[in-house]
Structures are given as C-alpha cells and as structure tokens.
Design a protein around this motif. Structure first.
Motif, PDB file in Angstrom:
ATOM      1  N   SER A  29       6.857  -5.699  -3.071  1.00 26.93           N
ATOM      2  CA  SER A  29       6.144  -4.471  -3.449  1.00 26.93           C
ATOM      3  C   SER A  29       6.667  -3.902  -4.762  1.00 26.93           C
ATOM      4  O   SER A  29       5.890  -3.488  -5.630  1.00 26.93           O
ATOM      5  CB  SER A  29       6.283  -3.423  -2.339  1.00 26.93           C
ATOM      6  N   HIS A  30       8.000  -3.877  -4.913  1.00 29.18           N
ATOM      7  CA  HIS A  30       8.587  -3.331  -6.134  1.00 29.18           C
ATOM      8  C   HIS A  30       8.242  -4.190  -7.349  1.00 29.18           C
ATOM      9  O   HIS A  30       7.979  -3.656  -8.445  1.00 29.18           O
ATOM     10  CB  HIS A  30      10.104  -3.235  -5.990  1.00 29.18           C
ATOM     11  N   PHE A  31       8.232  -5.503  -7.160  1.00 30.26           N
ATOM     12  CA  PHE A  31       7.906  -6.392  -8.282  1.00 30.26           C
ATOM     13  C   PHE A  31       6.439  -6.240  -8.684  1.00 30.26           C
ATOM     14  O   PHE A  31       6.105  -6.218  -9.874  1.00 30.26           O
ATOM     15  CB  PHE A  31       8.218  -7.838  -7.905  1.00 30.26           C
ATOM     16  N   ILE A  32       5.558  -6.128  -7.704  1.00 30.48           N
ATOM     17  CA  ILE A  32       4.142  -5.920  -7.996  1.00 30.48           C
ATOM     18  C   ILE A  32       3.949  -4.602  -8.732  1.00 30.48           C
ATOM     19  O   ILE A  32       3.172  -4.517  -9.696  1.00 30.48           O
ATOM     20  CB  ILE A  32       3.309  -5.961  -6.699  1.00 30.48           C
ATOM     21  N   ALA A  33       4.661  -3.555  -8.310  1.00 32.09           N
ATOM     22  CA  ALA A  33       4.569  -2.257  -8.998  1.00 32.09           C
ATOM     23  C   ALA A  33       5.003  -2.397 -10.456  1.00 32.09           C
ATOM     24  O   ALA A  33       4.396  -1.781 -11.352  1.00 32.09           O
ATOM     25  CB  ALA A  33       5.430  -1.228  -8.278  1.00 32.09           C
ATOM     26  N   TYR A  34       6.023  -3.207 -10.701  1.00 29.86           N
ATOM     27  CA  TYR A  34       6.454  -3.445 -12.082  1.00 29.86           C
ATOM     28  C   TYR A  34       5.350  -4.113 -12.898  1.00 29.86           C
ATOM     29  O   TYR A  34       5.028  -3.689 -14.012  1.00 29.86           O
ATOM     30  CB  TYR A  34       7.711  -4.310 -12.089  1.00 29.86           C
ATOM     31  N   LEU A  35       4.740  -5.148 -12.344  1.00 30.06           N
ATOM     32  CA  LEU A  35       3.692  -5.887 -13.063  1.00 30.06           C
ATOM     33  C   LEU A  35       2.476  -5.018 -13.373  1.00 30.06           C
ATOM     34  O   LEU A  35       1.761  -5.267 -14.352  1.00 30.06           O
ATOM     35  CB  LEU A  35       3.258  -7.099 -12.235  1.00 30.06           C
ATOM     36  N   LEU A  36       2.233  -4.008 -12.538  1.00 33.91           N
ATOM     37  CA  LEU A  36       1.045  -3.170 -12.708  1.00 33.91           C
ATOM     38  C   LEU A  36       1.218  -2.075 -13.765  1.00 33.91           C
ATOM     39  O   LEU A  36       0.236  -1.431 -14.150  1.00 33.91           O
ATOM     40  CB  LEU A  36       0.666  -2.511 -11.373  1.00 33.91           C
ATOM     41  N   GLN A  37       2.420  -1.873 -14.252  1.00 33.69           N
ATOM     42  CA  GLN A  37       2.649  -0.814 -15.233  1.00 33.69           C
ATOM     43  C   GLN A  37       1.943  -1.125 -16.554  1.00 33.69           C
ATOM     44  O   GLN A  37       1.828  -2.277 -16.971  1.00 33.69           O
ATOM     45  CB  GLN A  37       4.144  -0.625 -15.466  1.00 33.69           C
ATOM     46  N   ASP A  38       1.496  -0.084 -17.213  1.00 27.62           N
ATOM     47  CA  ASP A  38       0.703  -0.235 -18.436  1.00 27.62           C
ATOM     48  C   ASP A  38       1.444  -0.986 -19.535  1.00 27.62           C
ATOM     49  O   ASP A  38       0.834  -1.751 -20.302  1.00 27.62           O
ATOM     50  CB  ASP A  38       0.298   1.152 -18.972  1.00 27.62           C
ATOM     51  N   ASP A  39       2.764  -0.775 -19.641  1.00 30.18           N
ATOM     52  CA  ASP A  39       3.498  -1.372 -20.767  1.00 30.18           C
ATOM     53  C   ASP A  39       3.979  -2.797 -20.480  1.00 30.18           C
ATOM     54  O   ASP A  39       4.664  -3.403 -21.306  1.00 30.18           O
ATOM     55  CB  ASP A  39       4.679  -0.483 -21.161  1.00 30.18           C
ATOM     56  N   VAL A  40       3.628  -3.334 -19.304  1.00 37.17           N
ATOM     57  CA  VAL A  40       3.976  -4.730 -18.988  1.00 37.17           C
ATOM     58  C   VAL A  40       2.751  -5.579 -19.311  1.00 37.17           C
ATOM     59  O   VAL A  40       1.817  -5.686 -18.519  1.00 37.17           O
ATOM     60  CB  VAL A  40       4.392  -4.880 -17.509  1.00 37.17           C
ATOM     61  N   LYS A  41       2.763  -6.194 -20.492  1.00 35.31           N
ATOM     62  CA  LYS A  41       1.561  -6.865 -20.986  1.00 35.31           C
ATOM     63  C   LYS A  41       1.732  -8.365 -21.222  1.00 35.31           C
ATOM     64  O   LYS A  41       0.755  -9.074 -21.419  1.00 35.31           O
ATOM     65  CB  LYS A  41       1.104  -6.206 -22.300  1.00 35.31           C
ATOM     66  N   LEU A  42       2.976  -8.848 -21.257  1.00 36.81           N
ATOM     67  CA  LEU A  42       3.192 -10.245 -21.646  1.00 36.81           C
ATOM     68  C   LEU A  42       2.992 -11.237 -20.504  1.00 36.81           C
ATOM     69  O   LEU A  42       2.945 -12.442 -20.742  1.00 36.81           O
ATOM     70  CB  LEU A  42       4.598 -10.410 -22.234  1.00 36.81           C
ATOM     71  N   PHE A  43       2.899 -10.742 -19.271  1.00 33.45           N
ATOM     72  CA  PHE A  43       2.613 -11.639 -18.161  1.00 33.45           C
ATOM     73  C   PHE A  43       1.107 -11.754 -17.992  1.00 33.45           C
ATOM     74  O   PHE A  43       0.417 -10.768 -17.781  1.00 33.45           O
ATOM     75  CB  PHE A  43       3.200 -11.085 -16.852  1.00 33.45           C
ATOM     76  N   THR A  44       0.589 -12.956 -18.079  1.00 29.63           N
ATOM     77  CA  THR A  44      -0.800 -13.192 -17.688  1.00 29.63           C
ATOM     78  C   THR A  44      -0.973 -14.682 -17.413  1.00 29.63           C
ATOM     79  O   THR A  44      -0.439 -15.533 -18.141  1.00 29.63           O
ATOM     80  CB  THR A  44      -1.795 -12.705 -18.761  1.00 29.63           C
ATOM     81  N   ALA A  74       0.830  -1.209   0.000  1.00 32.65           N
ATOM     82  CA  ALA A  74       0.000   0.000   0.000  1.00 32.65           C
ATOM     83  C   ALA A  74       0.863   1.256   0.000  1.00 32.65           C
ATOM     84  O   ALA A  74       0.637   2.200  -0.778  1.00 32.65           O
ATOM     85  CB  ALA A  74      -0.944  -0.005   1.198  1.00 32.65           C
ATOM     86  N   ILE A  75       1.862   1.298   0.873  1.00 34.03           N
ATOM     87  CA  ILE A  75       2.739   2.468   0.973  1.00 34.03           C
ATOM     88  C   ILE A  75       3.528   2.656  -0.316  1.00 34.03           C
ATOM     89  O   ILE A  75       3.691   3.782  -0.814  1.00 34.03           O
ATOM     90  CB  ILE A  75       3.685   2.320   2.186  1.00 34.03           C
ATOM     91  N   SER A  76       4.004   1.550  -0.887  1.00 33.61           N
ATOM     92  CA  SER A  76       4.802   1.608  -2.113  1.00 33.61           C
ATOM     93  C   SER A  76       3.987   2.150  -3.284  1.00 33.61           C
ATOM     94  O   SER A  76       4.439   3.035  -4.016  1.00 33.61           O
ATOM     95  CB  SER A  76       5.338   0.206  -2.436  1.00 33.61           C
ATOM     96  N   LEU A  77       2.776   1.647  -3.466  1.00 39.98           N
ATOM     97  CA  LEU A  77       1.948   2.090  -4.600  1.00 39.98           C
ATOM     98  C   LEU A  77       1.453   3.518  -4.393  1.00 39.98           C
ATOM     99  O   LEU A  77       1.314   4.280  -5.356  1.00 39.98           O
ATOM    100  CB  LEU A  77       0.778   1.129  -4.798  1.00 39.98           C
ATOM    101  N   ALA A  78       1.194   3.899  -3.142  1.00 40.95           N
ATOM    102  CA  ALA A  78       0.784   5.282  -2.870  1.00 40.95           C
ATOM    103  C   ALA A  78       1.909   6.240  -3.207  1.00 40.95           C
ATOM    104  O   ALA A  78       1.681   7.341  -3.731  1.00 40.95           O
ATOM    105  CB  ALA A  78       0.381   5.421  -1.405  1.00 40.95           C
ATOM    106  N   ALA A  79       3.164   5.839  -2.922  1.00 44.06           N
ATOM    107  CA  ALA A  79       4.315   6.679  -3.233  1.00 44.06           C
ATOM    108  C   ALA A  79       4.471   6.868  -4.744  1.00 44.06           C
ATOM    109  O   ALA A  79       5.060   7.848  -5.201  1.00 44.06           O
ATOM    110  CB  ALA A  79       5.584   6.062  -2.648  1.00 44.06           C
TER     111      ALA A  79
END
Length: 503
Positions: free
Chosen positions: A473-488, A273-278
């Motif tokens: 937290s940092h890895f989850i933030a990476y996965l949530l980025q718009d241009d990261v599309k190949l993981f599903t 939560a703190i990481s994504l809010a930042a």
C-alpha cells in the motif's frame, strides 16, 4: 419433454425464492436477475447457496433431500423450477405465504436464545474455548444437519469423498454455526480446512480465541488498543495511567483525487483502500464475491473520517464492469487512479487445472484488466491524465509451487501493462505493475502446504520476513504521487530478495 431448468411456471414461488436470496445475501432485488449465473454473475458461491437452501427447507418444511440437477443450481430460476416440481408432487405444497422479514433468524427473546434452523434447536451458550468441546459440539451440529449417526462422523474423514457431505450441505451447517457462535457472514477459510470436521474445528477455535483482537484488554504494563487509539499503560501504586502515543497525521497528499480499486472488500485491496483514504483520496471500493465486506470496508473508512463509496460488480463480467464505471462517471465525473487488484485463479498443480480454470483466470486478470483500463482511461482523460497500477507476482518469471496457472496469467498482466504504458502515454496516463512476493495474511494460508511453503519463502528472504499488505500500500501511494514521473511500463518487484536468491 420440458426440463426442470425451464419449468418455473409458479411466478409467486419464483418471487419468494428471489426474496430468500435477497435476505440471505443482502443483495438488492434488482441485482438478483433470476436467470443470472449465481457464481459467475452474482458472486454467490456454494457455501452461501447452502445457507439459502437451509432457509428454503425451513420455510417450506422440507423433510427430504431434493435431488436437483446441477444445471438447475446455477440460477434462481432453475432452483425455483426444481422446487416447484418437487412441491407439486408431494404433500409439502402447503406454504403460500410471503417470506417474513425475520424468518432468517427465529430467535426467541429469552435469556437463553434458541435458534431454529433445519428443525435443529441450537442453544446459544457461553463459548468455552476448549478444542475438545468445540470439536464435540461441531460433530453434534454435523449430525443434526446431516442426520448421520455420531459414530460415522470421523473428524479426520474427508467430508465429500468419505462422508458424502457436499458444499451445499456444508453451507447449511455453517448457517447453524453462525447463529450458534455469532459468526460473521463472511469468513475467509482456507479450502483445505473445509475438508474435514477437524479442520473446521481448528478454524472455529482460532476465530473464537481471537474474537477480541480489535479491542484487547491487556494491562500489567502491556500496550492496549481502545477504539483504535494506542496508549501506553504504566502501573504505579496499583493505578493504571494512560499516556497517548502521539503520531503524526498523514498528509492529505491525494485530496480531491478519485481512486478506484477493484477487488478491495478485503485483503490487500482493502489495505490499499484504507491507506489511500487516509491520504485524502476519495476511494471507490469494489467487491463481488465479498459484497458485504466491501460495504463494511467503505463504512470503516467513512467512520474513520475518510471518503469512500462502495460499488458491487465483477471485473470479469463485461456488463457489470461497464455499470461500475458508468456509476463512477455519474457520481464523480472522472477518475485519477485505477488500481487493478481483482483476481481469480486456481492454486493447484497443472495436472489439476482444467479449461474452466484458465478461462476464469484470464477473464478476470487479463481481459477484465484490459477492459477496465480502457474505461478508466476514458475517465482519466476528463481529468487531464492519471495513473494505473496493476498487480503481478514473481511467479510470472519462475516456478512457484501451485502457481502454474496464475504464473502464466500474471506474465500476461505484465506484458499488457507495458503495452498500455506506451499506448496510454499520449493521454498523460502512467501505467506500472507492482509485483509483491508472498503477502502475509489469510490469503497466504489458503495455499496448499502453506506452512511448509511460508517457512521456505521466509528462509529465502534477506529481510527475515515476508511482504505485508501495508508494504504494498505504501509503495503504491508513492507511485501515485504527482512528482513521481519516471516510472512507466515498469514491473516493480518487492519480495525481500526471494527472486534474486532463487532465480
């Protein structure tokens, strides 16, 4: 014959007991349904219940133990009914006043505050961090609350099995300790250390020794932290010079994004939560058992310039979960990200796992995830798509001590993640699972034989350290980025090579 569970004819008493629960738990009255299950529906555990009983005994001047059937301890109404019958058959039925706002903390405004609790007078004296003193002090508190002779209270004796001190009585003891040592309302204490006075003493000593952790005042060339600002201290001619360490502010890559993180009042969920809010996201913090910690987490994010909003509710309770998502929709109109972090499961050998343990684990981790993901999907459609992250464990694929129940449950989470990834893809919703290894922190200390297991896990890594919350937290933030599309539909392992070495 009418049972205690259904008695409760005294509505005034019921209202008073409900108010006491509100004062102790700080829950709004409208949440405290008098017929709701205290633990499963309201997140009020046995330790917190003990604190409630401590206040009840003080208010109604109860000098004897009340033998309350276990089924009555499940609801406010049941407790009120038992108390009603007790008061009606004793001479104690003399208090008919409403509880006053300050009855929880009867502290005299003198230089030596005195706390009255359970007819115990506890002087707040300066804490001397000496293991022996604290242990002696604890034994005295245990004796005063339980009325046991001091010679019976062996520090190494099992509190329940050897001394007959159950979790409710232990809650009363912690109520006194909180006043005496100014302890926080919630303390994350490993279960094995709650079994003996010695174990409680270790926890208390450790807490008091680290009470200044947020604001350490170190000099002589060491780094210090003041109000969250890091500085270097260099001493020249007896003077202290502070040089700010300039760090690049994180880019607000999630501005205007709405993220809901279940179980984010503490631990890994809080860090996420703190990481994504930042990073600019509007974070919806959720907690159930740790309601106050959830509120505090949201407040901390707001205080640091982020955006956060707390919603209380259990992901295992379908009615409460629906209310959580309804509030998200009402307040924000939609949802971009859902991080399913809420979890519940017993850490034990399989021979100690019963049907109730399985039901609780699956209801939160699997059923709760499924229903939550469907509700999140509905809100994500309004935003044109979104991302869902689930959390698993390497134990889903191999044996881990004491993780037999949770390993099976997490295997179900991974399977459900893959199915959701395919079925949600037409709506532009990606679903992935992050599977960290053992995460350094308080939760890890709750494992049975934690010291032995932590050393074993560390020896099996190729990184010479275990995973930490900020890694996840940092890895989850990476996965949530718009241009990261190949993981599903992916299960992404991050355990420092433990699994590769062992399996």
């Amino acid at each position: 014959m009418e049972t205690l569970l259904t008695k409760t004819e005294n509505n005034q008493l019921l209202i008073e007991i409900q108010n006491i629960f509100a004062q102790v738990t700080r829950y709004p009255l409208d949440i405290l349904d008098t017929e709701a299950n205290l633990e499963e529906d309201l997140g009020i555990d046995s330790v917190k219940l003990g604190e409630v009983f401590s206040v009840i005994k003080d208010k109604y001047n109860l000098t004897q133990e009340i033998d309350i059937p276990e089924e009555n301890l499940m609801t406010i109404k049941g407790i009120s009914g038992a108390l009603d019958q007790y008061l009606s058959t004793t001479s104690h039925a003399e208090s008919d006043t409403q509880p006053s706002p300050d009855y929880l903390t009867k502290i005299e405004t003198t230089s030596n505050p005195v706390v009255e609790q359970n007819n115990i007078t506890a002087i707040k004296t300066p804490v001397v961090l000496d293991d022996t003193n604290i242990l002696d002090d604890l034994i005295t508190v245990f004796a005063e609350v339980t009325r046991y002779p001091l010679d019976i209270l062996d520090p190494e004796a099992d509190l329940e099995e050897d001394l007959g001190i159950d979790s409710v009585k232990l809650g009363e003891i912690f109520s006194v300790l909180r006043q005496k040592y100014d302890l926080p309302t919630e303390m994350d204490i490993p279960e094995d250390q709650l079994r003996t006075i010695s174990g409680v003493s270790i926890v208390l000593t450790e807490y008091l020794s680290n009470k200044e952790v947020l604001f350490p005042k170190k000099v002589n060339g060491f780094e210090k932290k003041i109000n969250g600002t890091k500085t270097n201290i260099a001493l020249k001619s007896g003077e202290e010079k502070e040089q700010p360490i300039l760090t690049e502010q994180p880019k607000k890559i999630f501005t205007n994004k709405i993220v809901f993180i279940s179980g984010s009042g503490r631990g890994l969920g809080k860090d996420i939560a703190i990481s994504l809010a930042a990073l600019g996201a509007q974070v919806v913090v959720n907690s159930f058992h740790s309601r106050e910690e959830g509120i505090r987490t949201a407040s901390e994010i707001e205080a640091s310039g982020g955006k956060a909003y707390h919603i209380w509710g259990s992901m295992a309770n379908d009615k409460q979960q629906q209310a959580v998502f309804d509030e998200i929709e009402s307040r924000f109109g939609g949802l971009d990200f859902f991080i399913s972090n809420a979890s519940n499961g017993m850490l034990a050998k399989l021979e100690d796992i019963n049907v109730e343990h399985w039901e609780k684990a699956f209801r939160t981790n699997v059923v709760g995830l499924h229903m939550g993901a469907l509700r999140a999907l509905k809100l994500m459609k309004k935003r044109g798509g979104g991302k869902i992250i689930t959390l698993s464990s390497p134990a889903a694929h191999g044996y881990v001590d004491y993780f037999g129940c949770m390993g099976a449950v997490k295997a179900a989470v991974e399977s459900l993640t893959r199915s959701m990834a395919i079925e949600f893809s037409p709506y532009n919703v990606q679903v992935n699972c992050v599977s960290p290894g053992p995460i350094t922190g308080d939760l890890l200390k709750k494992w049975p034989e934690s010291e032995k297991l932590i050393a074993q896990w560390e020896s099996h890594t190729v990184t010479d350290r275990l995973c930490e919350a900020h890694d996840v937290s940092h890895f989850i933030a990476y996965l949530l980025q718009d241009d990261v599309k190949l993981f599903t539909g992916s299960v992404l392992l991050m355990d420092g090579g433990i699994s590769a070495r062992r399996w």
